[in-house]
Design a protein around this motif. Sequence first.
Motif: not given
Length: 134
Positions: A112-134
């Motif tokens: 929840g600290f890091w964000q995906i750098d999507n070139g200025g698009g909407p804010r997407v937290w790294l949590q959105a692509i977190r693997p299910n096994d964590h």
Amino acid sequence: MATIEVDEGTKQTLAFAARMANATEGEIVRRLIAASSLGQAQEEPKQEAESAQPIYADYEGHRTRGLYYPPGRVEIIDGPLRGQSFKTPTGAARAVVRHYNPSVNDNRNGWGFWQIDNGGGPRVWLQAIRPNDH
């Protein structure tokens, strides 16, 4: 056989870890080196760069950029922490907090600290692509 010098506390910890793992103290040291970022840097597969996801974190008025490598490694690619690699997003987040604000508790959830750098698009937290096994 080569020897290394460690303080008594480290020796006791190493001996305990060896007993718990049913291994020699030398094997524990080898495992630690292999698991460290130094050991990983020497063994990284070449295709790993293709799976890197650019990320960033804004903290205390500073933007820190990094690369996220599934399933969890983060490498900082700019600023004063450039070149440091962490096994988890949380480890990387804590390092950023410690660097810019050492007087506060560095306990952070890296997902929840890091964000995906999507070139200025909407804010997407790294949590959105977190693997299910964590």
